[in-house]
Enzyme design. Sequence first.
Site, PDB file in Angstrom:
ATOM      1  N   ASP A 120     -10.147 -11.795  -2.934  1.00  0.00           N
ATOM      2  CA  ASP A 120      -9.151 -11.232  -3.844  1.00  0.00           C
ATOM      3  C   ASP A 120      -7.777 -11.375  -3.197  1.00  0.00           C
ATOM      4  OD1 ASP A 120      -8.315  -9.933  -6.145  1.00  0.00           O
ATOM      5  OD2 ASP A 120      -9.754  -8.290  -5.947  1.00  0.00           O
TER       6      ASP A 120
ATOM      7  N   HIS B 199      -0.009 -14.825  -6.641  1.00  0.00           N
ATOM      8  CA  HIS B 199      -0.745 -13.561  -6.669  1.00  0.00           C
ATOM      9  C   HIS B 199      -2.182 -13.689  -6.190  1.00  0.00           C
ATOM     10  CE1 HIS B 199       2.268 -11.084  -8.850  1.00  0.00           C
ATOM     11  NE2 HIS B 199       2.726 -12.294  -9.132  1.00  0.00           N
TER      12      HIS B 199
HETATM   13  C1  GDG Z   1      -4.412 -10.804  -9.691  1.00  0.00           C
HETATM   14  C2  GDG Z   1      -5.100 -11.126  -8.374  1.00  0.00           C
HETATM   15  C3  GDG Z   1      -3.798  -9.277  -7.306  1.00  0.00           C
HETATM   16  C4  GDG Z   1      -8.469  -2.669 -14.944  1.00  0.00           C
HETATM   17  N1  GDG Z   1      -9.251  -2.077 -15.835  1.00  0.00           N
HETATM   18  C5  GDG Z   1      -8.470  -1.390 -16.669  1.00  0.00           C
HETATM   19  C6  GDG Z   1      -7.156  -1.571 -16.269  1.00  0.00           C
HETATM   20  N2  GDG Z   1      -7.185  -2.369 -15.183  1.00  0.00           N
HETATM   21  C7  GDG Z   1      -6.000  -2.789 -14.416  1.00  0.00           C
HETATM   22  C8  GDG Z   1      -5.995  -2.105 -13.072  1.00  0.00           C
HETATM   23  C9  GDG Z   1      -5.180  -3.066 -12.214  1.00  0.00           C
HETATM   24  C10 GDG Z   1      -5.407  -4.417 -12.881  1.00  0.00           C
HETATM   25  O1  GDG Z   1      -6.033  -4.177 -14.127  1.00  0.00           O
HETATM   26  C11 GDG Z   1      -6.317  -5.310 -12.044  1.00  0.00           C
HETATM   27  O2  GDG Z   1      -5.597  -5.789 -10.971  1.00  0.00           O
HETATM   28  P1  GDG Z   1      -6.257  -6.481  -9.693  1.00  0.00           P
HETATM   29  O3  GDG Z   1      -5.231  -6.643  -8.652  1.00  0.00           O
HETATM   30  O4  GDG Z   1      -7.350  -5.608  -9.189  1.00  0.00           O
HETATM   31  O5  GDG Z   1      -6.906  -7.880 -10.172  1.00  0.00           O
HETATM   32  P2  GDG Z   1      -6.458  -9.261 -11.001  1.00  0.00           P
HETATM   33  O6  GDG Z   1      -6.346  -9.013 -12.431  1.00  0.00           O
HETATM   34  O7  GDG Z   1      -7.479 -10.260 -10.616  1.00  0.00           O
HETATM   35  O8  GDG Z   1      -4.999  -9.734 -10.454  1.00  0.00           O
HETATM   36  C12 GDG Z   1      -5.176  -9.865  -7.522  1.00  0.00           C
HETATM   37  C13 GDG Z   1      -3.050  -9.132  -8.620  1.00  0.00           C
HETATM   38  O9  GDG Z   1      -3.051 -10.357  -9.356  1.00  0.00           O
HETATM   39  C14 GDG Z   1      -1.594  -8.715  -8.396  1.00  0.00           C
HETATM   40  O10 GDG Z   1      -0.893  -9.611  -7.611  1.00  0.00           O
HETATM   41  O11 GDG Z   1      -3.929  -7.994  -6.729  1.00  0.00           O
HETATM   42  O12 GDG Z   1      -5.767 -10.162  -6.290  1.00  0.00           O
HETATM   43  O13 GDG Z   1      -6.416 -11.629  -8.619  1.00  0.00           O
HETATM   44  O14 GDG Z   1      -3.825  -2.729 -12.242  1.00  0.00           O
HETATM   45  O15 GDG Z   1      -5.425  -0.837 -13.220  1.00  0.00           O
HETATM   46  N3  GDG Z   1      -6.127  -0.980 -16.903  1.00  0.00           N
HETATM   47  C15 GDG Z   1      -6.401  -0.192 -17.975  1.00  0.00           C
HETATM   48  N4  GDG Z   1      -7.670  -0.015 -18.430  1.00  0.00           N
HETATM   49  C16 GDG Z   1      -8.719  -0.577 -17.823  1.00  0.00           C
HETATM   50  O16 GDG Z   1      -9.849  -0.406 -18.248  1.00  0.00           O
HETATM   51  N5  GDG Z   1      -5.403   0.420 -18.630  1.00  0.00           N
END
Ligand code: GDG
Length: 724
Positions: A371, A164
């Site tokens: 990212d 990921h």
């Molecule tokens: C890894 C990789 C890759 C955030 N704040 C709240 C909340 N979130 C949720 C978002 C989103 C998730 O968290 C964050 O996902 P990301 O993809 O932006 O980042 P990572 O956690 O670093 O994930 C990344 C991912 O894996 C998938 O393969 O995209 O690059 O680093 O879904 O919605 N959710 C809630 N409240 C919040 O305040 N409910």
Amino acid sequence: MAKTIIVSNRLPISLRHRNGKFEFKPSAGGLATGLGSIYKSGENIWIGWPGNTIEDPEQRAEIILELHELKMAPVFLSKEDVTKFYEGFSNETLWPAFHYFTQYIEYNPEHWESYREVNRKFCDAIQKKADPDDTIWVHDYQLLLLPQMLREALPNATIAFFQHIPFPSYEIMRMIPWRKELLEGVCGADLIGFHTYDDMRHFLSAVGRITGLSSESGYIQAENRIINVDSFPMGIDYGKFVKQAKSKKTQNIVKNFRNQVGDQKLILTIDRLDYSKGIPQRIHAFHDLLKDHKELHGKVSMIMIVVPSRDKVKSYKELREEIDLLVGRINAEYSTLNWVPVHYFYRSFPFEELSAFYSMSDIALVTPLRDGMNLVCKEYVASRTDQTGVLILSEMAGASKELRDAILVNPNDREGVISAIYQGLTMDEAEQKTRMASMQEVLQRYDIFQWVKVFMDRLTHVKAKQNELTSKEVDSKVEGEITEKFKAAKNPVLFLDYDGTLTGFVGNPQDAKPDTELRNLVKKLSQKAQVVIISGRDKDTLGKWFDSQNVDLIAEHGVWVRRKEDPAQWELYAEVDDFWKEDIRKVMDYYVQRTPGAFIEEKHHSLVWHYRKVESGLGDLRMRELFSHLKYMARGHNLQVLEGNMVLEIKRPDINKGRAASALMKGETYDFILAIGDDWTDEDTFKAMPKNAFTIRVGYAYTQANYNIKSFREVRSLLAKLTQ
Ligand code: GDG
């Protein structure tokens, strides 16, 4: 029936111990939803760490039972595992390395040891649940060693891996002392997926350079099978975000929030606390925007949500302090009684409030320094049901490869980010809608369910491809058949290629001369059959190496032949002219001058450019250049340019091993024919063989031969059986 097992470091639940009981809250994350269709059906299951350290056997038993109901099984980690494996190796070595933050990489052998042990724990837990032909899909960088451990424990299982986070360039990978074990660990899988093409090509290049396994068009050629590496950009549960944004609940929250912030433009940023997300850089850019554009004061605010994460790790603690300081500074400098530039929240919000933030914000500013994908930007786009809004997206996020209609920025270019924000604030509605509509179309089609489907379909495809190859493997049954037919034959003949077939490859081609074992083997074979060594090598080398042997030799792909009855005499099998060589040699020589390690070999009918000893990568590049150069010249001379194992050869097209083998067999009646070879030049031999011949290609490549065999060692062992 075979089942599917999903494996990830964390199970998709959060576990809380309250009033002497455990409470389980299933995760609503996109991945958990997407994979729901898999792990919730039939006998399938999800295996991982529940997220707490639980030592008490009774409590463990309770958790096992509860998780069983949710179709999950736990891997329990100790406090020490969490410190060394999770916070240590995963988050202080792999995470910074894979995100190009080399200054934060820790090289701690104890952490590495623990990483290995915990991967082993996962393997043991899976083994307890898995049947030999199950499908196991392993997720992410915490479990890089697991695919190979599983391959050894369950050789017939279908194993997939998805990473990921980004996969870094070879230059970063080679800094890690345990790089080879890590790459070999991943290569236990049949299918390896990344978010982007760049991640996949970095991985392939690291595998080639560090493990020595070669690859072509996304297929790694491992010793006993092919492994597919591909890019699968992960999507979101699009429908869920649209539905939530339209819901009464979220609309009411939007109204309420809007009343509180008043009528001003809102810029939204949401990240987990992480140095890879570029949070301080973003605050600096916003600060400078306000400095340069006084007219925006009171009219624009930033809503900054930072979700707590890994706050025990030193670099994260420092980052949090830095953000506190920067937000404090900008607000202290610019706030008025009725306007705050940055609304900063260090916590997470329930889903309906998250959706409200997406719905009410005019701009989403997503500027990670690195990212893997970034889902926040996709969720923002999905939530814009009226198609207004502007997405500013970092080129360093995997998502930028799909969302080409965002305003793309380099997050290190502060001026660029400032002008992107300004462009976003002043963009007219028509342009906003055009861009948003096009991004929505992409995300709606490639949502999380499509992602899971495409990945699983690809896995089936790879397995089918592997089966096609292994169904042709020389197993003990085929070996028995060949030996039996050989022993019954009165007039058998064996066509044996030399390099790669009877012996392995070495740096200098002249060092590959037959060893004692091979000389004895050929001697014994020649007492029982007509043995023909059929090679691309020059006649002098071949003649010298098989001087005292009772064998026929075909040299230079069929230009020369030496019959065992008359070993002093080389016969010209094909009329060749060589007036073309001078021009071609000049070109090849130019590429030798430019490429340390390359050299030219001259044969009677061909010229060969060797690059085995050239720096890996550079050799391929030069070979491609030379290839297109020679292809152009070859047309004028009616020549053929052929790519071999670390060589490029140019020769007359009508001279080949097949033609020579046919000529040698003319007028003879053989009751057993066996031909073995390892590259494209041997395909001509295979094609020329009669239907009843046994033809075997060394290595697992597509071939005209009836069978594949693993390596020259297996060839020798097969031939040894014929002599017994
Ligand atoms: C890894 C990789 C890759 C955030 N704040 C709240 C909340 N979130 C949720 C978002 C989103 C998730 O968290 C964050 O996902 P990301 O993809 O932006 O980042 P990572 O956690 O670093 O994930 C990344 C991912 O894996 C998938 O393969 O995209 O690059 O680093 O879904 O919605 N959710 C809630 N409240 C919040 O305040 N409910």
